[in-house]
Design an enzyme around this catalytic site. Structure first.
Site, PDB file in Angstrom:
ATOM      1  N   GLU A   1      -6.919 -89.766  37.874  1.00 40.70           N
ATOM      2  CA  GLU A   1      -7.521 -91.105  37.786  1.00 40.70           C
ATOM      3  C   GLU A   1      -8.114 -91.554  39.122  1.00 40.70           C
ATOM      4  O   GLU A   1      -7.825 -92.650  39.601  1.00 40.70           O
ATOM      5  CB  GLU A   1      -6.488 -92.128  37.308  1.00 40.70           C
ATOM      6  CG  GLU A   1      -5.986 -91.868  35.911  1.00 40.70           C
ATOM      7  CD  GLU A   1      -5.216 -93.043  35.332  1.00 40.70           C
ATOM      8  OE1 GLU A   1      -4.638 -93.812  36.111  1.00 40.70           O
ATOM      9  OE2 GLU A   1      -5.212 -93.194  34.105  1.00 40.70           O
TER      10      GLU A   1
ATOM     11  N   GLU B   1      -4.522 -88.834  28.241  1.00 35.80           N
ATOM     12  CA  GLU B   1      -3.326 -89.689  28.116  1.00 35.80           C
ATOM     13  C   GLU B   1      -3.536 -90.702  27.006  1.00 35.80           C
ATOM     14  O   GLU B   1      -4.189 -91.728  27.210  1.00 35.80           O
ATOM     15  CB  GLU B   1      -3.033 -90.436  29.430  1.00 35.80           C
ATOM     16  CG  GLU B   1      -2.547 -89.535  30.551  1.00 35.80           C
ATOM     17  CD  GLU B   1      -2.205 -90.299  31.836  1.00 35.80           C
ATOM     18  OE1 GLU B   1      -1.881 -91.514  31.761  1.00 35.80           O
ATOM     19  OE2 GLU B   1      -2.267 -89.679  32.907  1.00 35.80           O
TER      20      GLU B   1
HETATM   21  C1  GAL Z   1      -1.791 -93.528  34.090  1.00 33.49           C
HETATM   22  C2  GAL Z   1      -1.378 -92.425  35.040  1.00 33.49           C
HETATM   23  C3  GAL Z   1      -0.055 -91.817  34.617  1.00 33.49           C
HETATM   24  C4  GAL Z   1       0.939 -92.914  34.366  1.00 33.49           C
HETATM   25  C5  GAL Z   1       0.388 -93.893  33.355  1.00 33.49           C
HETATM   26  C6  GAL Z   1       1.292 -95.050  33.051  1.00 33.49           C
HETATM   27  O1  GAL Z   1      -2.785 -94.299  34.596  1.00 33.49           O
HETATM   28  O2  GAL Z   1      -2.356 -91.418  35.077  1.00 33.49           O
HETATM   29  O3  GAL Z   1       0.403 -90.940  35.599  1.00 33.49           O
HETATM   30  O4  GAL Z   1       1.221 -93.546  35.556  1.00 33.49           O
HETATM   31  O5  GAL Z   1      -0.777 -94.443  33.839  1.00 33.49           O
HETATM   32  O6  GAL Z   1       2.473 -94.600  32.543  1.00 33.49           O
END
Ligand code: GAL
Length: 849
Positions: free
Chosen positions: A182, A251
């Site tokens: 990110e 994600e």
């Molecule tokens: C995303 C990040 C993950 C985790 C998630 C929240 O932005 O890439 O590593 O932190 O948020 O759980």
């Protein structure tokens, strides 16, 4: 072809690679990741290896596979693997190679997110703290010392994977890797430095020559051949930066993390399934659930700060490794349904037609005649009856129906057919502990372990994160002429802290505490202080609760007491203590003596519990022995009654505990409408985290040493060891209705079953259904745990369910009038709602001798 056989075949094929007969590769095109020439729709789930124990890995991965996943994703955690420069650790919970080989053995693929910045609510975002002290370093920007270190670690991991033949190009399971995490927003803020660093990182990664594609998540600028991907609660609006890259969702947030003092965030599975179906219908081809199993932040691995030890995440597999229903089961059905559409999905682009104001059809057809359709209703309030291909379909609000043959609905994201499981924490036989205590001595500090400085020092610069604790100690001389000594108001101590928690001791007595929160790490302590004439000792214990893991240059954020520290209300008015001489001690005496370990523990005199415990002294060590409870249910310590501290079992830390009460609003929520973490909260007004996972594999059969360090002074007699199991299971399934096209999930392809949906109930292994708490075929009301009979009810409901289910681990009951005697209310759409109690199977010995 099943995934196991597919990957075995792959291994054989890759052998021929050496003979130059076959090319074994992962590539991509605009539609999908291409594995051995085949475009694939892939479901993936995040399971971070150090957040569970190696003995849990096989089971977790098998459950992931059974849940319909093709890929297991993990980050790589630099600070675990390189605790000091050049010293590597890949043992036990850090055994990344073993973890990936288990994935491979299960016939699944791996997505390896090397980072090495990982965010992940992990201490310091995965960076080793020593990295901050490399001369001239600046993290995640165009900075030579940083780039050198990052390249070193990335190459170390790639090299390790290569040496074990773990990339798919070598016949292994790794099909994708990630560099950075990110970075996009940060890159923009930093301008040229950001862009240069990002481009360097991409090039450096590609040059490692893994033979599989690299991704960068949330990085719109990702240079070819790196694929930019999406993270979020929804990703259907995302498109990659080049038309020849596939649409990947790295994600898909299945829930959300928890911080001490906050509530639990839950994401309804209907909404998660809706988001995934929406992504796929728009041409997405890779979805990774973050998290699929969240697990536990053991030791001091939680970041944030203020992230809880539990990283449960409301994921399909819960913190303890148990299946969370209906989340797990409903997603499994979703994966099945989408896989039935795979050929059509990867062959074409969708034809989109409108079916109403808020309704659409996405239709995929392949040249070979496959047809798959997604019918969607985006209306958050109303169901819709739509016409598609001359047939009527009913779409619940905020839902998508999947028709793998463009005719029959096999799945609707809002219709949950699988059971709901209610979990409970039950007492174990080892629940009573016999405590001994030892008070951390705060009146004097060992000269050899302290140092002095003028003024206030930043905490991590001093501790290097070797401990959460740093003492700041100074003294003040109070003249006997101070008017507060003669009946006037006591002076006030003011301490400004940059985080994260603080305990104030005046002349050895706890005078008060103050805490920050995840949103506001900084706080000011204000409290009256009871000083006496002469020299007074002010000892401030500053406590870190995990280092930050996200935010611009978070490595430079401060922790600890940077002041001002001042006394107010003296004759002179204000006395600023900030620039006095301060004495520092890193960590607690108990830590230095290693009281937590079976070896170090005997270096002090422990006091038998009964007397000491009642005092509820702050800064106290408690110890007890216990035997491992029988059975194999996951275990936890119930810490209700305690305050804040850390727990060790046989010398290993199971994490920080803190029973801080959760603030926030928990009003229940509808699955429909855009999700955000504050929408569906639970646990308000209760301790954020009451239970702390005790891994079974950390226990010996007998004499396990439990050590607790309590900062505030709780009541250890209330601590108990509990086991987690399924308490009851609920299911509700509607009878078939001719106007609603709705195959029952279990009946794919079995035409005779189409009209006969079934209710399936299943307790855990080792359990059986002991009774039917509720059963009603008709129009029952309420939800799992609070069902009630509605206006229509078949009086035989209980008897039928009892007959088919009681005494069994699992059972299935067909929903049909004939099964319930007679139709209790003709012409009304009926359903069966059931709640069944699960209990351990006990073998009674009837032999009377
Ligand atoms: C995303 C990040 C993950 C985790 C998630 C929240 O932005 O890439 O590593 O932190 O948020 O759980």
């Amino acid at each position: 072809m099943g995934t196991v056989s597919a990957s075995r075949l792959l291994a054989v094929l890759c052998f021929f690679l050496f003979l130059g007969l076959i090319k074994c590769s992962v590539t991509y095109d605009r539609k999908a990741i291409v594995i051995n020439g085949q475009r694939r729709i892939l479901f993936s789930g995040s399971i971070h290896y150090p957040r569970s124990t190696p003995d849990m890995w096989e089971d977790l991965i098998q459950k992931a596979k059974d849940g319909g996943l093709d890929v297991v994703e993990t980050y790589v955690f630099w600070n675990l693997h390189e605790p000091s420069p050049g010293n590597y650790n890949f043992e036990g919970r850090y055994d990344l190679v073993r973890f990936i080989k288990i994935i491979q053995k299960a016939g699944l693929y791996t997505h390896l997110r090397i980072g090495p910045y990982v965010c992940a609510e992990w201490n310091f975002g995965g960076f080793p703290v020593w990295l901050k002290y490399v001369p001239g370093i600046s993290f995640r920007t165009d900075n030579e010392p940083f780039k050198r270190a990052m390249q070193g670690f990335t190459e170390k991991i790639v090299g390790l994977m290569k040496s074990e033949n773990l990339f798919e190009s070598q016949g292994g399971p790794i099909i994708l890797s990630q560099i950075e995490n990110e970075y996009g927003k940060q890159s923009k803020l930093l301008g040229a430095d950001g862009y240069n660093y990002m481009s360097w990182a991409a090039k450096m990664a590609v040059e490692t020559g893994t033979g599989v594609p690299w991704v960068m998540c949330k990085e719109d600028d990702a240079p070819d051949p790196v694929i930019n991907t999406c993270n979020g609660f929804y990703c259907e609006a995302f498109s990659p930066n080049k038309p020849y890259k596939p649409k990947i969702w790295t994600e898909a947030w299945s829930g959300w993390f928890t911080d001490f003092g906050g509530p639990i965030h839950q994401r309804p599975v209907q909404d998660l399934a809706f988001a995934v179906a929406k992504f796929i219908q728009k041409g997405g081809s890779f979805v990774n659930y973050y998290m699929y199993h969240g697990g536990t932040n053991f030791g001091r691995t939680a970041g944030g700060p203020f992230i809880t030890t539990s990283y449960d995440y409301d994921a399909p597999i819960d913190e303890y490794g148990l299946i969370r229903q209906p989340k797990y089961g409903h997603l499994k059905e979703l994966h099945k349904a989408i896989k039935m559409c795979e050929r059509a999905l990867v062959s074409a682009d969708p034809i989109i037609t409108s079916l109403g104001n808020f309704q659409q059809a996405h239709v995929y057809t392949s040249e070979s005649g496959d047809c798959a359709a997604f019918l969607s209703n985006y209306d958050t309030k109303s169901a819709a009856r739509v016409m598609f291909n001359n047939m009527h379909y009913n779409l619940p609000p905020w839902s998508i129906s999947i028709l793998p043959d463009c005719r029959n609905v096999v799945f609707n994201t809002a219709k949950v057919g699988v059971q709901t499981s209610n979990m409970e924490m039950l007492p174990t036989s080892s629940q009573m502990f016999s405590w001994e205590t030892y008070d951390e001595d705060v009146s004097s500090l060992d000269e050899s372990s302290t140092f002095t400085a003028s003024g206030l020092l930043e905490q991590v610069n001093v501790t290097r994160d070797a401990s959460d604790y740093l003492w700041y100690i100074t003294s003040v001389d109070i003249s006997s002429s101070e008017s507060f000594l003669h009946g006037k108001e006591l002076p006030t101590l003011l301490v400004q802290s940059t985080g994260h928690a603080l305990h104030v001791f005046i002349n050895g007595q706890l005078s008060g505490s103050a805490f920050g929160t995840r949103e506001r790490r900084r706080f000011t302590y204000t409290g009256k202080v009871n000083l006496h004439a002469g020299t007074n000792r002010i000892a401030l214990l500053s406590v870190a609760v995990g280092l930050p893991n996200v935010g611009g240059h978070f490595e430079s954020w401060n922790t600890g007491i940077l002041g001002p520290v001042a006394l107010h209300g003296l004759n002179q008015g204000k006395w600023d203590l900030s620039w006095q001489k301060w004495t520092y001690q890193v960590g607690l005496k108990g830590e230095a003596m290693n009281l937590v370990s079976p070896n170090g523990m005997s270096s002090v005199e422990w006091i038998a519990g009964s007397l000491a415990v009642q005092k509820q002294q702050p800064l106290t060590w408690h110890k007890a022995y216990f035997d491992a409870p029988e059975g194999d249910e996951p275990l936890a310590l119930d810490m209700d009654g305690m305050g804040k501290g850390e727990i060790w079992i046989n010398g290993q830390s199971i994490g920080r505990y803190w029973t801080a009460y959760a603030s926030g609003t928990c009003n229940g929520c509808s699955y429909a409408g855009t999700f955000r973490p504050t929408k569906c909260q639970a646990g308000c007004g209760q301790p954020t985290q009451q239970w702390y996972h005790v891994p079974r594999s950390w226990l010996k059969p007998t004499q396990n040493l439990l050590v607790i360090f309590e900062e505030l002074g709780g009541d250890p007699s209330r601590i108990s060891l509990v086991k987690r199991s399924v308490a009851s299971v609920c299911a509700e399934v509607s009878e078939f209705h001719p106007t609603i096209k709705n195959w029952h999930i279990e009946s794919y392809g079995r035409a005779e079953e189409l009209h006969r949906p079934k209710v399936h109930l299943r307790c855990s292994p080792g359990q059986a259904i002991s009774s039917i708490k509720f059963a009603s075929f008709g129009t029952p009301l309420g939800t799992c745990g609070s069902y009630q009979q509605g206006p229509c009810h078949a009086s035989t409901s209980y008897a039928i369910l009892e007959k088919k289910c009681v005494g069994k681990q699992r059972c299935a009951v067909t929903i049909a009038n004939s099964n319930f005697g007679q139709d209790p209310c003709p012409n009304i759409l009926k359903r069966l709602s059931v709640e069944a109690v699960c209990a351990p199977v006990t073998y009674t010995n009837n032999w009377k001798g």
